[in-house]
Design an enzyme around this catalytic site. Sequence first.
Site, PDB file in Angstrom:
ATOM      1  N   THR A  53       5.023 -18.196  -3.064  1.00 25.93           N
ATOM      2  CA  THR A  53       4.567 -18.159  -1.612  1.00 25.93           C
ATOM      3  C   THR A  53       3.312 -19.078  -1.421  1.00 25.93           C
ATOM      4  OG1 THR A  53       6.512 -16.534  -1.293  1.00 25.93           O
ATOM      5  CG2 THR A  53       5.551 -16.909   0.317  1.00 25.93           C
ATOM      6  N   LEU A  62       1.196 -13.452  10.482  1.00 28.49           N
ATOM      7  CA  LEU A  62       1.295 -13.422  10.966  1.00 28.49           C
ATOM      8  C   LEU A  62       3.148 -13.448  10.849  1.00 28.49           C
ATOM      9  CD1 LEU A  62      -0.745 -16.372  13.164  1.00 28.49           C
ATOM     10  CD2 LEU A  62      -0.720 -13.644  13.528  1.00 28.49           C
ATOM     11  N   LEU A  64       4.571 -15.283   9.133  1.00 31.50           N
ATOM     12  CA  LEU A  64       5.073 -16.604   8.189  1.00 31.50           C
ATOM     13  C   LEU A  64       5.661 -17.171   7.263  1.00 31.50           C
ATOM     14  CD1 LEU A  64       6.133 -19.497   9.754  1.00 31.50           C
ATOM     15  CD2 LEU A  64       3.712 -20.174   8.854  1.00 31.50           C
ATOM     16  N   ALA A  65       4.943 -15.687   6.412  1.00 28.68           N
ATOM     17  CA  ALA A  65       5.436 -15.591   5.163  1.00 28.68           C
ATOM     18  C   ALA A  65       6.952 -14.943   5.049  1.00 28.68           C
ATOM     19  CB  ALA A  65       4.903 -15.061   3.816  1.00 28.68           C
ATOM     20  N   CYS A  87       7.592 -13.903  -7.226  1.00 34.48           N
ATOM     21  CA  CYS A  87       6.431 -14.234  -6.330  1.00 34.48           C
ATOM     22  C   CYS A  87       6.000 -12.362  -5.956  1.00 34.48           C
ATOM     23  CB  CYS A  87       6.826 -15.093  -5.123  1.00 34.48           C
ATOM     24  SG  CYS A  87       5.770 -14.633  -4.028  1.00 34.48           S
ATOM     25  N   ARG A  97       9.594  -4.034   2.523  1.00 35.26           N
ATOM     26  CA  ARG A  97       9.206  -4.175   4.192  1.00 35.26           C
ATOM     27  C   ARG A  97      11.668  -4.193   5.243  1.00 35.26           C
ATOM     28  NH1 ARG A  97       3.654  -6.847   5.802  1.00 35.26           N
ATOM     29  NH2 ARG A  97       2.282  -5.170   5.067  1.00 35.26           N
TER      30      ARG A  97
HETATM   31  N1  COA Z   1       1.019 -10.423  -2.657  1.00 30.61           N
HETATM   32  C1  COA Z   1       1.609  -9.483  -2.044  1.00 30.61           C
HETATM   33  N2  COA Z   1       2.124  -9.042  -0.713  1.00 30.61           N
HETATM   34  C2  COA Z   1       0.361  -9.720  -0.254  1.00 30.61           C
HETATM   35  C3  COA Z   1       0.166 -10.978  -0.926  1.00 30.61           C
HETATM   36  C4  COA Z   1      -0.032 -10.897  -2.283  1.00 30.61           C
HETATM   37  N3  COA Z   1      -0.424 -11.701  -3.093  1.00 30.61           N
HETATM   38  N4  COA Z   1      -0.691 -10.816   0.089  1.00 30.61           N
HETATM   39  C5  COA Z   1      -1.117 -10.568   1.253  1.00 30.61           C
HETATM   40  N5  COA Z   1       0.742  -9.996   0.822  1.00 30.61           N
HETATM   41  C6  COA Z   1       0.636  -8.726   2.227  1.00 30.61           C
HETATM   42  C7  COA Z   1      -0.280  -8.142   2.721  1.00 30.61           C
HETATM   43  O1  COA Z   1      -0.241  -6.335   2.702  1.00 30.61           O
HETATM   44  C8  COA Z   1       0.007  -8.263   3.958  1.00 30.61           C
HETATM   45  O2  COA Z   1       0.261  -6.855   5.133  1.00 30.61           O
HETATM   46  P1  COA Z   1      -0.465  -6.463   6.489  1.00 30.61           P
HETATM   47  O3  COA Z   1       0.602  -7.811   7.693  1.00 30.61           O
HETATM   48  O4  COA Z   1       0.241  -5.377   5.892  1.00 30.61           O
HETATM   49  O5  COA Z   1      -1.370  -7.297   6.292  1.00 30.61           O
HETATM   50  C9  COA Z   1       0.821  -8.826   4.163  1.00 30.61           C
HETATM   51  O6  COA Z   1       1.778  -9.737   2.899  1.00 30.61           O
HETATM   52  C10 COA Z   1       1.621  -9.833   5.628  1.00 30.61           C
HETATM   53  O7  COA Z   1       3.060 -10.791   5.594  1.00 30.61           O
HETATM   54  P2  COA Z   1       3.142 -11.704   6.193  1.00 30.61           P
HETATM   55  O8  COA Z   1       2.416 -12.409   7.553  1.00 30.61           O
HETATM   56  O9  COA Z   1       4.738 -12.604   6.286  1.00 30.61           O
HETATM   57  O10 COA Z   1       2.631 -13.288   5.349  1.00 30.61           O
HETATM   58  P3  COA Z   1       1.234 -14.062   5.356  1.00 30.61           P
HETATM   59  O11 COA Z   1       2.083 -15.199   6.287  1.00 30.61           O
HETATM   60  O12 COA Z   1       0.376 -13.452   5.738  1.00 30.61           O
HETATM   61  O13 COA Z   1       1.411 -15.027   3.495  1.00 30.61           O
HETATM   62  C11 COA Z   1       0.628 -14.871   0.878  1.00 30.61           C
HETATM   63  C12 COA Z   1       1.352 -13.881   2.815  1.00 30.61           C
HETATM   64  C13 COA Z   1       0.938 -14.224   0.155  1.00 30.61           C
HETATM   65  C14 COA Z   1       2.047 -16.186   1.147  1.00 30.61           C
HETATM   66  C15 COA Z   1      -0.209 -15.140   1.770  1.00 30.61           C
HETATM   67  O14 COA Z   1      -1.099 -14.459   2.446  1.00 30.61           O
HETATM   68  C16 COA Z   1      -1.129 -16.592   1.097  1.00 30.61           C
HETATM   69  O15 COA Z   1      -0.748 -17.507   1.366  1.00 30.61           O
HETATM   70  N6  COA Z   1      -2.128 -15.473  -0.292  1.00 30.61           N
HETATM   71  C17 COA Z   1      -2.400 -17.113  -0.876  1.00 30.61           C
HETATM   72  C18 COA Z   1      -1.089 -17.222  -2.190  1.00 30.61           C
HETATM   73  C19 COA Z   1      -0.243 -16.043  -3.081  1.00 30.61           C
HETATM   74  O16 COA Z   1      -1.288 -15.324  -3.112  1.00 30.61           O
HETATM   75  N7  COA Z   1       1.353 -15.785  -2.477  1.00 30.61           N
HETATM   76  C20 COA Z   1       1.854 -14.388  -2.983  1.00 30.61           C
HETATM   77  C21 COA Z   1       1.826 -15.177  -4.680  1.00 30.61           C
HETATM   78  S1  COA Z   1       3.018 -16.032  -5.212  1.00 30.61           S
END
Ligand code: COA
Length: 110
Positions: A53, A62, A64-65, A87, A97
């Site tokens: 992701t 926000l 989005l993931a 992932c 969640r």
């Molecule tokens: N693994 C698990 N959870 C993660 C994470 C990771 N590598 N990175 C961030 N999170 C969690 C955080 O705890 C965050 O929690 P919070 O809202 O309490 O701070 C939560 O994700 C945010 O959720 P959401 O808003 O739905 O996610 P996002 O749109 O910010 O995207 C990622 C999250 C992980 C996709 C983004 O941070 C990213 O692209 N990171 C780089 C690539 C990566 O590490 N991908 C995941 C492994 S494949």
Amino acid sequence: MEKEGASNEQAREEGENSIVWNEKYRKFETRDREAYIEYQLIGGGKVMELVHTYVPPSKRGLGLAAHLCVAAFSHAEAQSLSVIPTCSYVSDTFLSRNPSWNSVVHKSKI
Ligand code: COA
């Protein structure tokens, strides 16, 4: 006027962040393709492994993931596929969640 401006702004943001299925590249992604969840089909095409992701730094935190995950899990459910959450975002954050989606997670060995 201000209200109309705000709703236009909202409509634009919803458009940018709406999720589309890119079957060719095995992704669910935003229209601008900046944010995506990538999968591979295994188990004879019946199992969707969510491998990665990505959300660009400016749009993180926000939800989005989570939207990307909902698109992927909804698609899997509709197509009677099970999901392997490789992932870490999917396994550690999204599923803990949103535990109702555990019903779509693959249970047996591949
Ligand atoms: N693994 C698990 N959870 C993660 C994470 C990771 N590598 N990175 C961030 N999170 C969690 C955080 O705890 C965050 O929690 P919070 O809202 O309490 O701070 C939560 O994700 C945010 O959720 P959401 O808003 O739905 O996610 P996002 O749109 O910010 O995207 C990622 C999250 C992980 C996709 C983004 O941070 C990213 O692209 N990171 C780089 C690539 C990566 O590490 N991908 C995941 C492994 S494949």
